[in-house]
Design an enzyme around this catalytic site. Structure first.
Site, PDB file in Angstrom:
ATOM      1  N   CYS A  46     -13.763   0.855  14.287  1.00  0.00           N
ATOM      2  CA  CYS A  46     -14.326  -0.118  13.340  1.00  0.00           C
ATOM      3  C   CYS A  46     -15.321   0.558  12.401  1.00  0.00           C
ATOM      4  O   CYS A  46     -15.357   0.272  11.203  1.00  0.00           O
ATOM      5  CB  CYS A  46     -15.008  -1.260  14.087  1.00  0.00           C
ATOM      6  SG  CYS A  46     -13.930  -2.139  15.248  1.00  0.00           S
ATOM      7  N   CYS A  51      17.193   7.457 -13.739  1.00  0.00           N
ATOM      8  CA  CYS A  51      16.654   7.178 -15.082  1.00  0.00           C
ATOM      9  C   CYS A  51      16.975   8.321 -16.045  1.00  0.00           C
ATOM     10  O   CYS A  51      16.545   9.458 -15.844  1.00  0.00           O
ATOM     11  CB  CYS A  51      15.146   6.948 -14.972  1.00  0.00           C
ATOM     12  SG  CYS A  51      14.247   7.074 -16.527  1.00  0.00           S
ATOM     13  N   CYS A  89     -17.482  -0.365  18.371  1.00  0.00           N
ATOM     14  CA  CYS A  89     -16.140   0.222  18.247  1.00  0.00           C
ATOM     15  C   CYS A  89     -16.138   1.365  17.227  1.00  0.00           C
ATOM     16  O   CYS A  89     -16.464   1.170  16.042  1.00  0.00           O
ATOM     17  CB  CYS A  89     -15.152  -0.865  17.839  1.00  0.00           C
ATOM     18  SG  CYS A  89     -13.595  -0.269  17.159  1.00  0.00           S
ATOM     19  N   CYS A 101      13.935   9.987 -17.546  1.00  0.00           N
ATOM     20  CA  CYS A 101      13.271  10.854 -16.561  1.00  0.00           C
ATOM     21  C   CYS A 101      13.979  12.205 -16.490  1.00  0.00           C
ATOM     22  O   CYS A 101      13.344  13.261 -16.448  1.00  0.00           O
ATOM     23  CB  CYS A 101      13.266  10.195 -15.178  1.00  0.00           C
ATOM     24  SG  CYS A 101      12.499   8.556 -15.134  1.00  0.00           S
TER      25      CYS A 101
END
Length: 432
Positions: free
Chosen positions: A187, A53, A184, A56
């Site tokens: 979890c 770019c 768990c 940029c």
């Protein structure tokens, strides 16, 4: 040969990044963004760029200057969004460079729309610092992205063997479902992230949780053998979730799926002001095609053009662009505002209604030609021009096309029964 290979590698490596380690600009990636930016208490200025770019590249010296000035006060980073596309997509990056300030609420970074200068960047960064200090002084907390907890448990839908088919399988909604076990540990670690992701994705994708130790029918049906297991459901179709386990990972993965499952945009005819405004003001960019007059391109020809645009709309649907078409000369003010017509019809333009800038298709009005044009637009390339008048032109209200072939207007029938031909003969003699 070996020397040439090394030289090429150096060139490629240099082209993939814009900032050196000594520039003060931190290299941010998909793997470190959560830890460095979201989980941090620091305020961050982040540029999303593409190595190719030009804008940029032009920004580099000013951005480095800002990074040096803000050292020890605000952190400055850069993401190669051409390489880390999902990270750019997560934050709605549609052009380069895009600069965002991650301040008081890390989950809602602010777009930087100021001057692309070191002073402009520093001023906006210091404004974010002041807002955070004042918020903390008044007792408010900044919104980080740490271990979660900012989401609501109410946004995670409890699923069971009895409601799974109705809520998930027969639903038109997209679902991410966690199959878990209460004991768990993984979890339990996932729970706050799952809640946070559910809150952020509310209205886009539903997140559910099913206790697989109790509701064994659905867990068995989908081959759940470990916990947590996450699966993605789309109108009965199912696939495994293969993303990360943080809230930002889940949101990024889900957003990619949501974008991929968005239906293709409808290509609307411009028949009044509302149709143009809906396509152009409600979307980041609108694609405007001006098709030949129906007498020059009958229904089959026109439908082929519209079908082609629909296919391209489907290809670029993740960009959330608007798509419209008009008949040649039906909307003169619109054509003049976009310099359409000088190269004949069909013609096509891409309009950014926010900036009132447009790019005109100069190549072939074919699927390949338009695709190449749109690809450049999507990467922020291409030459743009200001819209004449700096505003959307007025649109003439017309009847929508009925889908039929065009026909020349019928000539008016003349009744010759009352004309006395003898009188006509006398007139001719008198003239002679």
């Amino acid at each position: 040969m070996r020397l040439l290979a090394v030289f090429c590698a150096i060139l490629v490596g240099g082209a993939s990044a814009l900032y050196s380690a000594s520039s003060g600009v931190v290299d941010l990636t998909q793997s470190n963004f959560q830890k460095e930016v979201i989980n941090s208490d620091a305020i961050w200025v982040v540029e999303f760029f593409a190595p190719w770019c030009g804008h940029c590249q032009a920004l580099v010296p000013e951005y480095q200057k800002a990074a040096q000035a803000l050292k020890g006060v605000v952190k400055v980073g850069a993401v190669n969004a051409d390489e880390h596309k999902s990270l750019g997509g997560q934050y709605g990056v549609r052009g380069f460079p895009t600069i965002k300030i991650f301040g008081l609420d890390k989950n809602k970074p602010e777009d930087y729309n100021g001057q692309r200068s070191a002073q402009g960047i520093v001023d906006n960064a210091m404004k974010a610092v002041k807002e955070k200090v004042n918020a903390q002084l008044s007792g408010r907390k900044s919104g980080g992205g740490g271990g979660g907890g900012s989401g609501s448990a109410d946004d995670v839908i409890e699923l069971t063997d009895s409601n799974f088919e109705k809520l998930v399988l027969k639903s038109d909604d997209l679902w991410l479902v966690e199959f878990f076990a209460p004991w768990c540990g993984h979890c339990k670690n996932l729970a706050p992230h799952w809640q946070k992701a559910a809150t952020e994705l509310k209205g886009k994708i539903k997140l559910g949780a099913l206790d697989a130790t109790v509701h064994t029918v659905m867990a068995g049906k989908y081959g759940v053998q470990g916990y947590p297991t996450i699966k993605f459901f789309n109108k009965g179709d199912v696939e495994d979730y293969d993303g990360g386990r943080t809230a930002s990972d889940i949101v990024a993965w889900a957003n990619d799926k949501a974008s991929a499952n968005v239906p293709p945009p409808e290509v609307i005819q411009v028949t009044d002001d509302a149709s143009l405004k809906e396509a152009c003001k409600e979307h980041p960019i609108c694609i405007i095609a001006v098709l030949p007059h129906i007498l020059d391109c009958q229904s089959k020809c026109r439908k082929n053009y519209i079908s082609m645009m629909t296919r391209l709309g489907d290809k670029y649907k993740q960009k959330m662009w608007g798509w419209v078409w008009s008949e040649a000369m039906a909307q003169i003010d619109l054509e003049q505002a976009l310099d359409i017509g000088g190269f004949g019809y069909p013609a096509l333009a891409a309009l950014n209604a926010k900036k009132m800038q447009f790019a005109l298709l100069k190549g072939s009005f074919s699927e390949d030609g338009i695709n190449e044009f749109l690809r450049d637009i999507s990467y922020g390339r291409g030459r743009t021009s200001p819209v004449r008048g700096a505003q959307l032109p007025a649109v003439a209200r017309i009847e929508p096309w009925d889908g039929k072939d065009g026909a020349l207007p019928q000539e008016e029938d003349i009744d010759l029964s009352d004309i006395d031909l003898d009188d006509l003969d006398d007139v001719g003699k008198d003239e002679l």
